[in-house]
Write an enzyme that holds these catalytic residues in place. Structure first.
Site, mmCIF file in Angstrom:
data_model
loop_
_atom_site.group_PDB
_atom_site.id
_atom_site.type_symbol
_atom_site.label_atom_id
_atom_site.label_comp_id
_atom_site.label_asym_id
_atom_site.label_seq_id
_atom_site.Cartn_x
_atom_site.Cartn_y
_atom_site.Cartn_z
ATOM 1 N N LYS A 136 4.884 -7.895 11.096
ATOM 2 C CA LYS A 136 4.228 -6.739 10.926
ATOM 3 C C LYS A 136 2.949 -6.855 10.153
ATOM 4 C CE LYS A 136 6.674 -2.538 9.024
ATOM 5 N NZ LYS A 136 7.882 -2.305 8.106
HETATM 6 O O1 LIG Z 1 7.985 0.388 6.327
HETATM 7 C C1 LIG Z 1 8.176 1.403 6.825
HETATM 8 C C2 LIG Z 1 9.181 2.322 5.932
HETATM 9 O O2 LIG Z 1 9.551 3.053 6.895
HETATM 10 C C3 LIG Z 1 8.319 3.016 5.186
HETATM 11 O O3 LIG Z 1 9.095 4.118 4.406
HETATM 12 P P1 LIG Z 1 8.825 4.902 3.222
HETATM 13 O O4 LIG Z 1 7.722 5.678 3.110
HETATM 14 O O5 LIG Z 1 10.000 5.752 2.901
HETATM 15 O O6 LIG Z 1 8.669 3.983 2.176
#
Ligand SMILES: O=C[C@H](O)COP(=O)(O)O
Length: 221
Positions: free
Chosen positions: A87
């Protein structure tokens, strides 16, 4: 639409995997920190052992330069070559590192994507996945789901093979909308999986069937 679990909590992954409803896992530095893990490698190996063979696990770097991103990506890949998807952030260093890793056959999920332009660049660099962050756009008064729709349409128009992971999912309706948009994947926190399943009429129906069965005195032996 496939479902990934957006978590670093292995108990949640075990529960979801036992129901057979998830196709992969996404992690990020915040989720790993929140779950209290100190050893990312051990965590990734444990997740790989829980999921069905070959399920993608997104493993995120905190590197800021291309060289370290590529080195991290190659190291992460060795932890679980059948599972690891590296990622990387959707920025200049991330694009260059994506290109390098893709050349070596290592899949990349370009994260923190907030525009169609960024998604196009991610696809051109060779990203296997791009992750538009729906909730974080909604948080600042933008339409996060419109971005998912636009990216899916753009990739289809130009026959680009990058898959869209609807990320930063905050409620069950986001999942329904991701399906309507044609996203290949939504990555969801465990709480959202529970909310997707729950329906008051299902619970009420089970209760009524049990009561009626008890009253009838019938047997299913
Ligand atoms: O890393 C990806 C996540 O889906 C981010 O989610 P979030 O905006 O709730 O931290």
């Amino acid at each position: 639409m496939k479902l990934f679990l957006d978590t670093a909590v292995t108990e949640e992954i075990k529960k979801a995997a036992a129901m057979g409803i998830i196709h992969g896992v996404t992690t990020n530095p915040t989720l790993v920190a929140r779950a209290g893990h100190k050893d990312y490698q051990a965590l990734v190996k444990e997740i790989a052992g829980i999921l069905p063979e070959g399920s993608p696990i997104s493993v995120e770097t905190v590197a800021e330069d291309v060289k370290t991103m590529v080195a991290d990506g190659k190291r992460f890949f060795e932890w679980a070559p059948d599972n690891v998807v590296v990622k990387l952030p959707t920025n200049a260093a991330g694009l260059e590192a994506t290109r390098e890793l893709a050349k070596d056959g290592i899949q990349v999920n370009m994260t923190l994507c907030f525009s169609v332009n960024q998604a196009l660049l991610a696809a051109h660099a060779g990203a296997a996945y791009v992750s538009p962050f729906v909730g974080r756009l909604d948080d600042i008064g933008h339409d996060g789901m419109a971005l998912v729709q636009d990216i899916v349409a753009m990739l289809k128009t130009y026959e680009l093979e990058t898959w869209v992971i609807a990320a930063s999912i905050r409620h069950p309706l986001h999942c329904v909308e991701s399906m309507k948009a044609g996203a290949q994947v939504a990555t969801v926190p465990y709480k959202i999986l529970e909310q997707m399943l729950k329906h008051p009429l299902t619970d009420k129906g089970i209760e009524a069937f049990m009561e009626d069965w008890k009253k009838s005195g019938a047997s299913n032996e």
